[in-house]
Scaffold this motif. Sequence first.
Motif, PDB file in Angstrom:
ATOM      1  N   ASP A  74     -50.633   4.480 133.090  1.00 32.62           N
ATOM      2  CA  ASP A  74     -51.640   3.523 132.642  1.00 32.62           C
ATOM      3  C   ASP A  74     -51.463   3.252 131.159  1.00 32.62           C
ATOM      4  N   GLY A  75     -51.681   2.005 130.743  1.00 31.07           N
ATOM      5  CA  GLY A  75     -51.519   1.635 129.343  1.00 31.07           C
ATOM      6  C   GLY A  75     -52.511   2.289 128.409  1.00 31.07           C
ATOM      7  N   GLY A  76     -53.618   2.807 128.949  1.00 27.78           N
ATOM      8  CA  GLY A  76     -54.613   3.458 128.100  1.00 27.78           C
ATOM      9  C   GLY A  76     -54.205   4.830 127.629  1.00 27.78           C
ATOM     10  N   GLY A  77     -53.211   5.443 128.279  1.00 28.85           N
ATOM     11  CA  GLY A  77     -52.698   6.729 127.847  1.00 28.85           C
ATOM     12  C   GLY A  77     -53.750   7.806 127.777  1.00 28.85           C
ATOM     13  N   VAL A  78     -53.827   8.504 126.637  1.00 33.03           N
ATOM     14  CA  VAL A  78     -54.759   9.618 126.468  1.00 33.03           C
ATOM     15  C   VAL A  78     -56.198   9.164 126.657  1.00 33.03           C
ATOM     16  N   ALA A  79     -56.502   7.931 126.250  1.00 33.53           N
ATOM     17  CA  ALA A  79     -57.859   7.426 126.434  1.00 33.53           C
ATOM     18  C   ALA A  79     -58.219   7.366 127.921  1.00 33.53           C
ATOM     19  N   THR A  80     -57.253   6.996 128.747  1.00 38.40           N
ATOM     20  CA  THR A  80     -57.497   6.963 130.193  1.00 38.40           C
ATOM     21  C   THR A  80     -57.746   8.365 130.734  1.00 38.40           C
ATOM     22  N   TYR A  81     -56.938   9.336 130.294  1.00 39.92           N
ATOM     23  CA  TYR A  81     -57.123  10.707 130.766  1.00 39.92           C
ATOM     24  C   TYR A  81     -58.482  11.257 130.338  1.00 39.92           C
ATOM     25  N   GLY A  95     -59.589   6.898 121.912  1.00 41.81           N
ATOM     26  CA  GLY A  95     -58.867   5.630 121.881  1.00 41.81           C
ATOM     27  C   GLY A  95     -58.925   4.974 120.514  1.00 41.81           C
ATOM     28  N   TRP A  96     -60.109   4.907 119.933  1.00 43.96           N
ATOM     29  CA  TRP A  96     -60.247   4.336 118.590  1.00 43.96           C
ATOM     30  C   TRP A  96     -59.454   5.137 117.556  1.00 43.96           C
ATOM     31  N   LEU A 296     -52.507   0.289 124.330  1.00 45.57           N
ATOM     32  CA  LEU A 296     -53.759   1.040 124.290  1.00 45.57           C
ATOM     33  C   LEU A 296     -54.906   0.150 123.831  1.00 45.57           C
ATOM     34  N   GLY A 297     -54.683  -0.613 122.751  1.00 39.58           N
ATOM     35  CA  GLY A 297     -55.726  -1.495 122.240  1.00 39.58           C
ATOM     36  C   GLY A 297     -56.147  -2.534 123.263  1.00 39.58           C
ATOM     37  N   LEU A 404     -64.322  10.863 112.381  1.00 41.99           N
ATOM     38  CA  LEU A 404     -65.200   9.789 111.905  1.00 41.99           C
ATOM     39  C   LEU A 404     -64.818   8.455 112.532  1.00 41.99           C
ATOM     40  N   THR A 405     -63.520   8.206 112.662  1.00 42.96           N
ATOM     41  CA  THR A 405     -63.069   6.964 113.303  1.00 42.96           C
ATOM     42  C   THR A 405     -63.565   6.888 114.741  1.00 42.96           C
ATOM     43  N   GLY A 406     -63.484   8.025 115.440  1.00 39.46           N
ATOM     44  CA  GLY A 406     -63.974   8.064 116.810  1.00 39.46           C
ATOM     45  C   GLY A 406     -65.466   7.800 116.902  1.00 39.46           C
ATOM     46  N   LEU A 407     -66.213   8.309 115.929  1.00 38.52           N
ATOM     47  CA  LEU A 407     -67.660   8.079 115.919  1.00 38.52           C
ATOM     48  C   LEU A 407     -67.979   6.602 115.684  1.00 38.52           C
ATOM     49  N   VAL A 408     -67.177   5.947 114.843  1.00 33.62           N
ATOM     50  CA  VAL A 408     -67.352   4.506 114.636  1.00 33.62           C
ATOM     51  C   VAL A 408     -67.140   3.766 115.949  1.00 33.62           C
ATOM     52  N   GLY A 409     -66.088   4.157 116.675  1.00 34.38           N
ATOM     53  CA  GLY A 409     -65.832   3.542 117.973  1.00 34.38           C
ATOM     54  C   GLY A 409     -66.972   3.770 118.944  1.00 34.38           C
ATOM     55  N   LEU A 410     -67.586   4.935 118.856  1.00 31.85           N
ATOM     56  CA  LEU A 410     -68.701   5.264 119.750  1.00 31.85           C
ATOM     57  C   LEU A 410     -69.922   4.401 119.446  1.00 31.85           C
ATOM     58  N   CYS A 411     -70.061   4.026 118.179  1.00 28.65           N
ATOM     59  CA  CYS A 411     -71.194   3.187 117.782  1.00 28.65           C
ATOM     60  C   CYS A 411     -70.961   1.706 118.064  1.00 28.65           C
ATOM     61  N   TRP A 412     -69.695   1.356 118.378  1.00 29.25           N
ATOM     62  CA  TRP A 412     -69.395  -0.051 118.647  1.00 29.25           C
ATOM     63  C   TRP A 412     -70.139  -0.486 119.921  1.00 29.25           C
TER      64      TRP A 412
END
Length: 440
Positions: A74-81, A95-96, A296-297, A404-412
């Motif tokens: 899958d193109g999502g890679g680790v994000a998919t797992y 993913g972010w 991934l994006g 912190l980057t991941g937390l930003v993605g979580l707030c998106w």
Amino acid sequence: MSRVTSPAAATGGLSVLQGTALTLAAVLGTGVISLPALAIGAAGPASLVAWVALLVVSVPLAATFAALGARHPDGGGVATYARLAFGERAATMVGWSFFLAIPIGAPVAAGFAASYVADALGGGRTTEVAVTAGIIGIVAVMNWMGIQVSAAVQLGITGVIATLLLVAVVVSLPDIEGERFTPFLTHGWSGVGSAAALLVWAFAGWEIVSSLSGEYRHPARDIGRATAITLVVVAVLYLGIAVATIGVLGAATGEAPLADLLAGALGGWARPATAVVAVLMTVGAINSYFAGASRLGASLSVAGAMPAWLGADIAAGARTPRRALAFVAGLGLVVTVGGALLGHDTDATLLATTGTFALVYVVGTAAAVRLLPGGWPRVAALVSLLASAVLVVLTGPAVLIPVLTGLVGLCWPRRRRAQPASDAVDRAIGGDTVVAEPLR
């Protein structure tokens, strides 16, 4: 509902050799260009212990990501797992973090090669910035033309690189001096740990296999073969270059150790030739990461975890995620130019990038513990999880940046994913798929 891919499906056009070239470029990458010198500065001759330790860790790590890629191409890679094992929030965070780490880390990788060019041609900082931007532009064009063109070029580049690195090791053997390995533990065991933290960059790359897994013709069969070949080649070349750098150059090694090795054995003409090799290696490495990151994006965008425009072309049925690619390349150029204007070296974000890779490894291997069947795949995943946790600790405070980057993605604000109108979307981001309940 989550997507689970069929491991037996022939989803793309990558052959074993092309997949090996992309994987080898991602793992071998730019690490061998400058990191031997940085590791010697951190640990002296004992940096060889860090090289060996990370090679040993690479075996279960590579096996784990190969098993995940073969089972869930899958193109999502680790994000998919992460999504399959822990749910949408974990997938969004990792993913972010990984997606944004690529354009931030690309100038670091390109900067390694740029220092070789500046060493051979002069021009100092101006030359380094120009070469860095040029490499990012070249790789963007390669990926813009599609994965098949990119992989074909990659195969040729990787063959040339592997051959020349082997030549560098062989011609350096007569000049190795045993006394350069003593005293061995010049900076204590803490120095070995510091060297290992730096060398994570040299061994990052196994995770990119997962983002490209959907591009293989036969993922269940070919990913394992490509990974095994890559492991053998990386072990021989990394250990060879590390031993040669310590035994021939020792503490006197400069910023371009590969050029110093070849110039010492073959003469001054080898220095500009090595600059060409360094550029080729960097183009190959960034090419693999841009290919994986853009997919991934696009996958995250289609899933509703990133802005819709990022994956709009893929949602419309395009095969190449050009919008995500343009974003990655554009941000890489912004980081390059911005760093130059602020007077920062291109390797200023090295630890932040390696911290992201280490954190991605933790999430990916933790997901593997839940997703892979019992037996050796589960054992490899457990060993990899423990090793990845150690790498995160060695990275230190820099690992907070991807958190912190991941937390930003979580707030998106997450969009609700629309059902694709055709199979084109699923083929573009990871191959033929079936829909199943998430594994929790």
